[in-house]
Design a protein around this motif. Structure first.
Motif, short mmCIF file in Angstrom:
data_model
loop_
_atom_site.label_atom_id
_atom_site.label_comp_id
_atom_site.label_asym_id
_atom_site.label_seq_id
_atom_site.Cartn_x
_atom_site.Cartn_y
_atom_site.Cartn_z
N GLN A 30 0.83 -1.21 0.00
CA GLN A 30 0.00 0.00 0.00
C GLN A 30 0.87 1.26 0.00
O GLN A 30 0.54 2.25 -0.68
N LEU A 75 -4.18 -0.19 -2.90
CA LEU A 75 -4.37 1.01 -2.09
C LEU A 75 -5.86 1.30 -1.96
O LEU A 75 -6.56 1.39 -2.96
N VAL A 114 0.95 5.47 4.75
CA VAL A 114 -0.38 5.29 4.18
C VAL A 114 -1.37 6.01 5.09
O VAL A 114 -1.31 5.86 6.31
#
Length: 426
Positions: A30, A75, A114
């Motif tokens: 991610q 993602l 993230v």
């Protein structure tokens, strides 16, 4: 309770995650996807005409990229929107003069992170005295160290809640930084005394009342020897690498070990800063510091080919020492901690605070003969004392004489008097 006695506070809390190998791989994926999304946005920005650089067009480009590029689908959609928001905010900061223009993010030199914009997606639950559980989108339920009470469960409401989080990776592993909003009782004005603080390298914090806040080395003798050995090994292995050849696994492992030791030193420095600034904020009601431009202080003295600099090695060592003390981070901690406890923090102009005598108020050449001792050469004075203590006294005196910086229109404006009156001996 009356709303006038309550104040809304937003703060962050960082906790260490305990991830399995599979969860680490998912989170790494991610983070790489988020970095790639940023680079694609930057390429799109440079390619499009100015009139078409709008958030709506950028959002459409992101949606199309997630369809065309398979690995971007790891993602979450909300995290991709957070990347878009952060990119446009970076350009806004650039236009306002607060930061440089955004650029491409490299794989090795960029921190992995993230964003989780919605706090309700976390579903935080405390399962043990030392551990809590949180839901990470497209990763699953993960454990984190519970070191601070968070507004979750029956303690959460519209005013006290977690608004979001961010996953951050450093040399010690993955961490989660919660964004917390809380409604707290407005603190009463702090009745503590005033204090001036002088920051330095030899003495990190010198107070105007004679107290000094010092620390030792962040690494032990064995850890410093190990760090030196690893740096020498990395330099040797890098020397044998051919031009254009990828970094070997052994060299990567050596780099990881070096980063781990440096991260351990930084964590110890942060712990010392938190404990020291908390003690100062609890003791003093008014804290006065110098308005230092640290970025100018740590500029290289290398110079140019036409005009090479002097004492470059010594200046490089001084720059590393200044950066290692993290004066800006200390001031930031003091700012929010004094505010939370009812105190105030003020900044005063920095020039000549270490050269002026705090007893007579005059700047006499030759008074600062050594780094540690200040001896006033004014025949009418002759005061002597610790140089850092003298500077801290001058910092406090500037505030008392009205030479404080007044924030106005997003910048600091100096309220100057025509003449600095001599400070009475305190």
């Amino acid at each position: 309770m009356s709303q006038d006695l309550l104040v809304k506070r937003q703060f962050g809390h960082r906790a260490r995650l305990s991830l399995s190998r599979a969860e680490v791989l998912k989170t790494d994926g991610q983070a790489h996807a988020a970095r790639t999304m940023w680079n694609l946005l930057h390429a799109w920005w440079r390619m499009m005409p100015k009139e078409e650089r709008t958030p709506a067009n950028a959002d459409a480009a992101i949606r199309q990229a997630r369809k065309d590029i398979d690995f971007l689908s790891v993602l979450p959609a909300q995290a991709a929107q957070a990347v878009l928001k952060a990119y446009f905010q970076a350009w806004k900061n650039c236009w306002d003069g607060r930061a440089d223009a955004p650029n491409f993010k490299g794989r090795l030199r960029t921190g992995m992170s993230v964003d989780i914009p919605q706090g309700r997606d976390l579903n935080i639950l405390r399962v043990h005295r030392r551990w809590g559980m949180a839901s990470i989108p497209k990763v699953g339920r993960v454990r984190f160290r519970w070191t601070k009470d968070l507004p979750v469960g029956k303690h959460a409401d519209s005013e006290n809640r977690i608004t979001g989080a961010r996953l951050i990776k450093d040399a010690l592993g993955w961490h989660i930084a919660f964004r917390v909003q809380a409604l707290e009782v407005k603190p009463d004005p702090h009745q503590g005394p005033e204090v001036g603080i002088d920051v330095g390298v030899t003495v990190p914090l010198a107070l105007s009342d004679g107290e000094r806040c010092e620390h030792g080395e962040w690494l032990t003798v064995k850890e410093k020897a190990k760090l030196l050995h690893l740096e020498q090994r990395a330099a040797q292995r890098k020397r044998h690498r051919k031009p254009g050849e990828h970094t070997s696994r052994r060299l990567r492992r050596t780099y990881d070990q070096i980063a781990g030791l440096r991260a351990k030193a930084k964590r110890r420095a942060l712990d010392w800063q938190h404990q020291t600034t908390t003690a100062i904020a609890r003791t003093y009601g008014t804290v006065v510091v110098e308005a230092l431009t640290i970025t100018n202080m740590v500029k290289s003295a290398r110079g140019t080919i036409e005009e090479p600099g002097k004492n470059v090695a010594q200046k490089s060592g001084l720059n590393r020492s200044i950066s290692g003390e993290a004066w800006g981070r200390t001031v930031t901690m003091l700012t929010y901690k004094t505010s939370r406890l009812g105190g105030t923090l003020h900044k005063v102009p920095a020039p000549n605070t270490s050269r002026r005598c705090s007893a007579c108020g005059f700047i006499t050449p030759g008074s600062r003969e050594s780094q540690a001792v200040f001896v006033c050469k004014n025949p009418a004075c002759g005061w002597s004392g610790n140089a850092d203590w003298n500077a801290a006294r001058n910092v406090l005196h500037l505030y008392r004489m009205g030479h404080a910086l007044i924030p106005a229109a997003g910048r600091a404006v100096v309220r100057r008097a025509k003449r600095v009156k001599p400070a009475a001996a305190r």
